[in-house]
Design an enzyme around this catalytic site. Structure first.
Site: not given
Ligand code: TYM
Length: 333
Positions: A115, A197, A200
């Site tokens: 990032k 990857k 979103k």
């Molecule tokens: P975030 O918002 O980037 O993504 C949300 C969830 O989706 C999964 N993910 C994917 N899985 C498979 N293929 C992909 N291309 C892909 N892109 C994203 C991520 O692994 C995630 O599970 N920091 C976290 C959010 C968060 C969180 C938490 C998660 C904040 N507090 C506490 C678990 C527990 C994040 O930015 O995810």
């Protein structure tokens, strides 16, 4: 009764368009696991502002994410859906955890490094301490299990380390959370750049399939997806483009990879892509219909969020009171 089950917690940042990668890496498992766990699903708006957001859009997006969680199968009767900023204890616990987190640990986080490159003009302290807030999200509810995609593994390890460190320093307080990372679907790749990857918040929307993309957009994006040289419809490490599309087909139809490869033996990429497009369209249709109903019912969404916030607040306060006592803060009379 809810309290007797082990606790499951996860969350998604309301940035960009919730995509099929988020579904397959996270939401799909949330839905499957919510029956056996006392589950809390967060929309982590406080994490989202570490990157510049348009306030009006962020507000709308948070509600749209809640509606999409429900449309994807999260049942508010079984699970809590919570907006992170509605429960102030996340940030309060984070402050305590900040004091036992080393700068070196945060500097090693690959997401921070990525990032910092992507948002060069805005490398703020929030971006750096982001994993501490995530640890706080998890530990404040004493979560046993955290279902996430592969990219969150390192953050989860930090959460476990911090829980262990606090327990050693102040006596047993936190549950050590276990990650739950699916065997397939943990890393869905970008459609145009399949060595990255699917994200979103990618500015190139052709890289992702959003949960709310229209059927024609989906067909177009799959048609344009990068495939590799060669013509065989087979998973191979050296061919990440076609491998990713086969994985998508297999996960969405629940057919094994072998079966999919056999089904398309001798067929052309264009035939396979046309079918994959339809598979995705059909898969998302009921989700989109449900979303369109829910998003109009603001009263229902508000009720879901109020219930989530009230229950989460109660639990979070319980943990924070304990933590404040352990670190030596005087309780307020
Ligand atoms: P975030 O918002 O980037 O993504 C949300 C969830 O989706 C999964 N993910 C994917 N899985 C498979 N293929 C992909 N291309 C892909 N892109 C994203 C991520 O692994 C995630 O599970 N920091 C976290 C959010 C968060 C969180 C938490 C998660 C904040 N507090 C506490 C678990 C527990 C994040 O930015 O995810």
């Amino acid at each position: 009764m809810l309290d007797k089950k082990p606790v499951l917690l996860s969350g998604i940042q309301p940035s960009g368009h919730l995509c099929i990668g988020n579904y397959l890496g996270a939401l799909k498992n949330w839905k499957a696991l919510q029956n056996s766990y006392d589950s809390i699903f967060l929309v982590v708006d406080m994490h989202a502002i570490t990157v510049k957001q348009n306030p009006a859009e962020l507000r709308q997006r948070c509600l749209a994410y809640v509606a999409q969680y429900i449309a994807c199968g999260i049942d508010p009767e079984k699970s809590l859906i919570v907006i992170q900023s509605h429960v102030p204890q996340h940030a309060e616990l984070m402050w305590v955890l900040n004091s036992i987190t080393y700068m070196g640990e945060l500097g090693r986080m690959t997401q921070f490094k990525d990032k910092s490159k992507k948002y060069e003009a805005n490398i703020n302290a929030g971006l750096f301490t982001y994993p501490v807030l995530m640890a706080s999200d998890i530990l404040i509810y004493q979560a046993d299990l955290v279902p996430v995609g592969a990219d969150q593994k390192q953050h989860l390890e930090l959460a476990r380390d911090l829980a262990g460190r606090f327990n050693t320093q102040y006596s047993d307080t936190f549950v050590l959370p276990e990650p739950y990372i699916p065997k397939t679907g943990a890393r869905i790749m970008s459609l145009q750049e399949p060595d990255k990857k699917m994200s979103k918040s990618d500015i190139n929307l052709n890289n992702l399939i959003a949960i709310l993309d229209s059927p024609n957009t989906i067909r177009k994006k799959i048609k344009r997806a990068v495939t590799d040289s060669g013509s065989e419809i087979k998973i191979e490490e050296s061919r990440p483009g076609i491998s990713n599309l086969i994985t998508l087909y297999s996960l969405l139809t629940e057919k094994s990879i072998d079966k999919v490869e056999n089904q398309f033996e001798g067929k052309m990429y264009s035939d396979f892509k046309a079918e994959l497009g339809e598979v995705i369209v059909d898969f998302l249709k009921p989700i989109q219909e449900k979303y369109n109903d829910i998003i109009q019912d603001k009263k229902y969404l508000e009720d879901v969020l109020k219930n989530g916030a009230d229950e989460a607040y109660y639990r979070a306060r319980k943990t924070l009171t304990k933590v404040y006592r352990k670190v030596g803060f005087i309780s307020k009379k």
